[in-house]
Design a protein around this motif. Structure first.
Motif, PDB file in Angstrom:
ATOM      1  N   ALA A 480       7.068 -14.454  -0.151  1.00 44.14           N
ATOM      2  CA  ALA A 480       7.386 -13.306   0.691  1.00 44.14           C
ATOM      3  C   ALA A 480       8.029 -13.538   1.835  1.00 44.14           C
ATOM      4  N   SER A 481       8.005 -14.759   2.124  1.00 48.64           N
ATOM      5  CA  SER A 481       8.579 -15.018   3.581  1.00 48.64           C
ATOM      6  C   SER A 481      10.034 -15.362   3.296  1.00 48.64           C
ATOM      7  N   GLU A 500       4.637  -9.291   0.548  1.00 49.67           N
ATOM      8  CA  GLU A 500       2.988 -10.041  -0.122  1.00 49.67           C
ATOM      9  C   GLU A 500       2.581  -8.895  -0.815  1.00 49.67           C
ATOM     10  N   ALA A 501       2.337  -7.902  -0.269  1.00 50.55           N
ATOM     11  CA  ALA A 501       1.277  -6.649  -1.044  1.00 50.55           C
ATOM     12  C   ALA A 501       2.013  -6.270  -2.184  1.00 50.55           C
ATOM     13  N   LYS A 502       3.198  -6.328  -2.456  1.00 47.98           N
ATOM     14  CA  LYS A 502       4.057  -5.800  -3.626  1.00 47.98           C
ATOM     15  C   LYS A 502       3.950  -6.779  -4.427  1.00 47.98           C
ATOM     16  N   LEU A 503       4.061  -8.122  -4.354  1.00 44.75           N
ATOM     17  CA  LEU A 503       3.882  -9.227  -5.188  1.00 44.75           C
ATOM     18  C   LEU A 503       2.412  -9.154  -6.001  1.00 44.75           C
ATOM     19  N   PHE A 504       1.525  -8.965  -4.846  1.00 50.56           N
ATOM     20  CA  PHE A 504       0.100  -9.182  -5.287  1.00 50.56           C
ATOM     21  C   PHE A 504      -0.051  -8.236  -6.252  1.00 50.56           C
ATOM     22  N   GLU A 505       0.369  -6.877  -6.075  1.00 49.82           N
ATOM     23  CA  GLU A 505       0.062  -5.786  -6.732  1.00 49.82           C
ATOM     24  C   GLU A 505       0.511  -6.080  -8.071  1.00 49.82           C
ATOM     25  N   ILE A 518     -10.832  -9.713  -6.205  1.00 51.37           N
ATOM     26  CA  ILE A 518      -9.824 -10.195  -5.122  1.00 51.37           C
ATOM     27  C   ILE A 518      -9.226  -9.136  -4.615  1.00 51.37           C
ATOM     28  N   SER A 519      -9.171  -8.964  -3.282  1.00 46.28           N
ATOM     29  CA  SER A 519      -8.501  -7.676  -2.828  1.00 46.28           C
ATOM     30  C   SER A 519      -7.211  -7.911  -2.120  1.00 46.28           C
ATOM     31  N   SER A 520      -7.148  -9.083  -1.634  1.00 50.91           N
ATOM     32  CA  SER A 520      -5.598  -9.481  -0.870  1.00 50.91           C
ATOM     33  C   SER A 520      -5.393 -10.867  -1.398  1.00 50.91           C
TER      34      SER A 520
END
Ligand code: ADP
Ligand code: MG
Length: 529
Positions: A480-481, A500-505, A518-520
């Motif tokens: 993400a960075s 980060e959020a997009k990749l995690f999704e 796991i939420s984040s």
């Protein structure tokens, strides 16, 4: 010179027989006697409660005798059907006197247990047994203090009293003092009570030990298994003596009536057909059968294959649901499964095998499954290695096939119920390896073990997936960075958090279920730090 040897012949009473042979009823030493006494009284308490559809409230207490060393006072109180006043003395003072000499599944069956406790107390301590009881709806509560006349096999009433039953109480309290060895019996008795609680999750059990500890097993359900019902014998289950007894008691006149009225699953049509097949005269008077005819009749009954199979609807299995509840409540495992197998026939009697399994959680790992054996809901604790369940668990089943590598935290519960159980001995501590029972137990264990295997494989797959997902997620902050640096060259600035959020999704949608907690990204990064 010829020597004449004069042998003295005499007979002894059943009470004297068991007085001389205490060990065959399980009273071989003070430790075993204490265990056996608790067992016999507790089993009677359960027969009087769940055996009649009553949710059991059972209090067991063992107290040290205030004056005598190594003497314990055992008190067992139940809220069962009670004993009619006039039968109390014989129920506790006449060996081989019972209300259970009928074809009905029960814990007791020899008409011996309570008397052995009284007898053992009498010969080791000498204090009378005290029994207090009231039947359902009785206006009086009866109390007796009794001993046993061993030579005559009859009760000696030392004291009797009654009082008005103002509270509508029903049940029984039995108190007997016996010589015992709590130190050596303790573990077995605790185990016995705990194992009883596993198969009676509908019972309230309170157990007070001589050390002052109180074990409470509260009921966790109010579902009590349908009580057992009395049944008639199946034609395949009678022998010559039994047939003679049935003939002498029957009200039927003809052979046809007798067959159609006294046997399980035999109607008039089947009776006719049977008699015709073997050339018996249907109108013959049944009480006039000769010894030879009776012998032939029994043989033919056993041989004839057209009778309906013995019915099992009179039996009272625990049921898979209650077994699972009990195992969960007491053993606290991570996985449970149970099965009630289809009824089978053993010597003309229906018999049901039930099997439960518990895995993981609070179950300690051991080198082979812990086996919890039960017969007609009685926990069997001694003679484990001579029991058919031991054979099946340790010889017939290849546990590796079920993904089990020992040491493993696994417990197997085996319950056999029926009107005839092939116990090895009157101590009722182990079941013989009769092929039909062995086969059922094996099938039952395979069933629950398959369920465990599926559970373990699923768990393995999930762990594997979780490991993979974690590995990916751990790289998200870096990716993400990197992406946000690229993006910063663009007019629309997107920061690292959004990447980060997009990749995690994306990862979450691929791995779904295993990441449900796991939420984040942070959750994983923190966990793996
Ligand atoms: P068994 O249980 O094999 O019949 P026991 O000697 O243990 O033999 O008991 C004899 C009889 O006394 C039982 O059949 C039952 O009728 C009666 N009995 C004993 N204890 C109780 C009890 N707690 N509640 C009701 N009846 C009891
Ligand atoms: Mg009994």
């Amino acid at each position: 010179m010829a020597v004449t040897i004069l042998e003295k012949f005499k007979s002894i009473s059943p009470a004297e027989f068991f007085y001389r042979n205490k060990e065959i009823a399980g009273f071989s030493n003070p430790a075993r006697a204490l265990y056996q006494s608790v067992r016999e009284l507790v089993e009677n308490a359960f027969d009087a409660t769940d055996g009649h559809g009553i949710l059991p409230n059972i209090e067991i207490s063992i107290d040290r005798h205030p004056e005598k060393l190594n003497v314990y006072r055992i008190t067992v109180k139940d809220n069962g059907i009670g004993i009619p006043g006039e039968y109390i003395p014989e129920a506790f003072g006449k060996v081989l006197f019972s209300s259970k000499y009928v074809l009905r599944q029960s814990r007791g069956l020899f008409g011996l247990g309570a008397k052995m406790v009284v007898l053992y107390g009498q010969i080791t301590v000498g204090e009378p047994a005290e029994i207090i009881s009231a039947t359902i709806g009785s206006k009086k509560v009866y109390m007796y203090r009794i001993a046993i006349d061993i030579k005559e096999n009859k009760p000696i009433i030392l004291h009797k009293a009654f009082w008005i039953n103002t509270t509508n109480w029903h049940g029984t309290i039995v108190r007997v003092s016996i010589e015992g060895d709590w130190g050596r019996a303790k573990q077995k008795i605790l185990d016995y009570v705990r194992r009883t609680a596993i198969v009676t999750p509908y019972a309230n059990i309170v157990f007070k030990t001589p050390d002052g500890d109180v074990y409470v097993y509260p009921s966790v359900t109010n579902k009590v298994p349908p009580p057992p019902k009395e049944t008639k014998p199946h034609p395949h289950g009678v022998d010559i003596e039994m047939l003679k007894a049935m003939i002498s008691e029957t009200k039927a006149e003809t052979l046809l009536d007798f067959l159609a009225s006294e046997f399980q699953g035999v109607g008039e049509v089947t009776a006719q057909r049977f008699l015709q097949t073997y050339g018996f005269d249907p109108s013959k008077k049944v009480k006039e059968l000769t010894a030879e005819e009776i012998e032939k009749f029994v043989k033919c009954l056993k041989e004839y294959n057209e009778f309906k199979k013995p019915r099992a609807d009179h039996l009272s299995p625990i049921g898979a649901e209650l077994i699972k509840i009990g195992l969960k409540q007491i053993l606290k495992p991570e996985f449970v499964e149970a099965v009630t197998c289809k009824p089978v026939v053993y010597e003309g009697h229906a018999l049901i095998v039930e099997v439960g399994i518990g895995y993981g959680g609070s179950i300690p790992p051991s080198d082979q499954p812990i086996i919890l054996r039960y017969a007609n809901k009685i926990p069997l604790l001694y003679d484990e290695k001579s029991d058919v369940s031991w054979k099946v668990v340790s010889e017939n089943i290849d546990w590796k096939y079920y993904e089990i590598e020992f040491p493993a935290p696994i417990a197997i519960l085996v319950h056999v119920c029926g009107t005839k159980i092939p116990y090895k001995g009157v101590g009722k501590e182990s079941i013989a390896d009769v092929p039909v029972i062995e086969k059922e137990i094996e099938e039952g264990i395979r069933y629950v073990a398959r369920a465990l295997k599926q559970y373990l494989l699923k768990k393995q797959r999930e762990e594997e997936a979780l490991r993979k997902a974690y590995t990916i997620i751990k790289y998200i902050p870096e990716i993400a960075s990197a992406l946000s640096i690229f993006a910063s060259a663009n007019p629309e600035k997107i920061d690292q958090k959004i990447f980060e959020a997009k990749l995690f999704e994306m990862v979450k949608s691929k791995y779904g279920e295993v990441l449900k907690n796991i939420s984040s990204v942070r959750d994983v990064v923190i966990q793996s730090e």
